[in-house]
Design a protein around this motif. Sequence first.
Motif, PDB file in Angstrom:
ATOM      1  N   VAL A 187       0.873  -1.176   0.000  1.00  0.00           N
ATOM      2  CA  VAL A 187       0.000   0.000   0.000  1.00  0.00           C
ATOM      3  C   VAL A 187       0.908   1.224   0.000  1.00  0.00           C
ATOM      4  O   VAL A 187       1.906   1.248   0.729  1.00  0.00           O
ATOM      5  N   GLY A 188       0.583   2.215  -0.799  1.00  0.00           N
ATOM      6  CA  GLY A 188       1.416   3.418  -0.789  1.00  0.00           C
ATOM      7  C   GLY A 188       1.512   4.114  -2.130  1.00  0.00           C
ATOM      8  O   GLY A 188       1.914   5.263  -2.202  1.00  0.00           O
ATOM      9  N   LYS A 189       1.150   3.400  -3.208  1.00  0.00           N
ATOM     10  CA  LYS A 189       1.182   4.017  -4.534  1.00  0.00           C
ATOM     11  C   LYS A 189       2.532   4.667  -4.826  1.00  0.00           C
ATOM     12  O   LYS A 189       2.642   5.884  -5.005  1.00  0.00           O
ATOM     13  N   CYS A 190       3.554   3.846  -4.798  1.00  0.00           N
ATOM     14  CA  CYS A 190       4.883   4.313  -5.191  1.00  0.00           C
ATOM     15  C   CYS A 190       5.621   3.114  -5.781  1.00  0.00           C
ATOM     16  O   CYS A 190       5.067   2.027  -5.860  1.00  0.00           O
ATOM     17  N   SER A 191       6.836   3.332  -6.169  1.00  0.00           N
ATOM     18  CA  SER A 191       7.706   2.292  -6.742  1.00  0.00           C
ATOM     19  C   SER A 191       6.938   1.378  -7.713  1.00  0.00           C
ATOM     20  O   SER A 191       6.268   1.870  -8.609  1.00  0.00           O
ATOM     21  N   LEU A 192       7.020   0.053  -7.552  1.00  0.00           N
ATOM     22  CA  LEU A 192       6.451  -0.815  -8.597  1.00  0.00           C
ATOM     23  C   LEU A 192       4.945  -0.705  -8.764  1.00  0.00           C
ATOM     24  O   LEU A 192       4.437  -0.918  -9.861  1.00  0.00           O
ATOM     25  N   THR A 193       4.220  -0.348  -7.697  1.00  0.00           N
ATOM     26  CA  THR A 193       2.759  -0.273  -7.869  1.00  0.00           C
ATOM     27  C   THR A 193       2.340   0.943  -8.697  1.00  0.00           C
ATOM     28  O   THR A 193       1.191   1.029  -9.114  1.00  0.00           O
ATOM     29  N   VAL A 194       3.257   1.868  -8.959  1.00  0.00           N
ATOM     30  CA  VAL A 194       2.956   2.899  -9.960  1.00  0.00           C
ATOM     31  C   VAL A 194       3.732   2.665 -11.259  1.00  0.00           C
ATOM     32  O   VAL A 194       3.198   2.887 -12.341  1.00  0.00           O
TER      33      VAL A 194
ATOM     34  N   THR B   3       7.758   3.627   3.377  1.00  0.00           N
ATOM     35  CA  THR B   3       8.388   3.829   4.685  1.00  0.00           C
ATOM     36  C   THR B   3       7.916   5.086   5.422  1.00  0.00           C
ATOM     37  O   THR B   3       8.438   5.402   6.489  1.00  0.00           O
ATOM     38  N   MET B   4       6.945   5.785   4.856  1.00  0.00           N
ATOM     39  CA  MET B   4       6.380   6.939   5.569  1.00  0.00           C
ATOM     40  C   MET B   4       5.346   6.504   6.611  1.00  0.00           C
ATOM     41  O   MET B   4       4.960   7.291   7.455  1.00  0.00           O
ATOM     42  N   PHE B   5       4.880   5.263   6.494  1.00  0.00           N
ATOM     43  CA  PHE B   5       3.964   4.739   7.516  1.00  0.00           C
ATOM     44  C   PHE B   5       4.800   4.155   8.657  1.00  0.00           C
ATOM     45  O   PHE B   5       5.894   3.636   8.420  1.00  0.00           O
TER      46      PHE B   5
ATOM     47  N   TYR C 242      15.430   9.552   3.403  1.00  0.00           N
ATOM     48  CA  TYR C 242      14.337   8.680   3.874  1.00  0.00           C
ATOM     49  C   TYR C 242      14.875   7.758   4.967  1.00  0.00           C
ATOM     50  O   TYR C 242      16.091   7.520   5.057  1.00  0.00           O
ATOM     51  N   ALA C 243      13.952   7.200   5.751  1.00  0.00           N
ATOM     52  CA  ALA C 243      14.308   6.274   6.835  1.00  0.00           C
ATOM     53  C   ALA C 243      15.244   5.182   6.317  1.00  0.00           C
ATOM     54  O   ALA C 243      14.985   4.594   5.266  1.00  0.00           O
ATOM     55  N   GLY C 244      16.320   4.953   7.043  1.00  0.00           N
ATOM     56  CA  GLY C 244      17.214   3.844   6.707  1.00  0.00           C
ATOM     57  C   GLY C 244      18.361   4.201   5.772  1.00  0.00           C
ATOM     58  O   GLY C 244      19.266   3.403   5.571  1.00  0.00           O
ATOM     59  N   PHE C 245      18.336   5.397   5.181  1.00  0.00           N
ATOM     60  CA  PHE C 245      19.420   5.761   4.266  1.00  0.00           C
ATOM     61  C   PHE C 245      20.515   6.571   4.974  1.00  0.00           C
ATOM     62  O   PHE C 245      20.246   7.252   5.961  1.00  0.00           O
TER      63      PHE C 245
END
Length: 275
Positions: free
Chosen positions: A13-20, A44-46, A115-118
């Motif tokens: 869920v998130g509408k980014c990367s492969l799902t767009v 990763t914003m959730f 972003y988180a983790g970078f």
Amino acid sequence: MKRIATMQDISCVGKCSLTVALPVISSMGVEAAVIPTAVLSTHTMFKGFTFHDLTSEIQPIMDHWKKEGFDFDALYTGYLGSFEQLDLAAKLFADFGKDTLKIVDPCMADNGKLYAGFTEEFASAMKDLCAKADIICPNLTEASFLLKIPYTTEYDEAYVQDVLKQLTALGTRKAVLTGISLNEGKLGAYAYDSKDDTFFYYETDEEAEHFHGTGDIWASTLCGAMVRGKTFEEAVCIACDFVKECIHVTLEEENHNTYGVNFEQAIPYLINRLG
Ligand code: PXL
């Protein structure tokens, strides 16, 4: 039929990367082959997202593709989560990238923050992947981390052009900075072709809100449009116009979701815009 291979995660869920990337590229009449790098419950914003790494699948996928003799009209990398995945993306370019358009969207930061983790070390390694691309399309935050220069929201055209020259000096022929605003109420992309030493700027009216995932829609559209034979400049304009339309359609909807745009109902616009 043209075919693009894209390497990025699936955020369920998130509408980014492969799902767009998948629906956008497909709707442009281009086959989308995917290398999923990880499965996340959300982007990763959730808070509390799950994460399952798929790095160990990547080399076997590429080995099988090689055996089958697949080739691609473009290779496009998005959000990558580790140094190992950066190395595998470089391998994808080396194994399938001869005479093929290579686009790197160095997804890792926005609004002045990673972003988180970078980490800054990751940004430095991302620079090496950018060097192997034909086109890179960072936002200003990502450009700042790639170039190790301070992030600023106070800039002028000369500054943007200087950043673009520094970006292409990394080794890529073309760079586009997304999310550039040079005029009040406008938002656009500023591009540079280092071979021809030409700049190009395109802006649209800025929508009232900004959304997550629009960078991925932008890069997917650029990639699809170029593979469909549009020039670099045309592809930049189409990508800007489509993202603007996605935000517009989203804001028209009462109680629209806030984690991603309604790109689905803007797809007819994209097909029409592509001509
Ligand atoms: O839209 C970039 C992106 C892709 N994938 C994941 C993300 C993000 C941005 O935060 O978290 C998992």
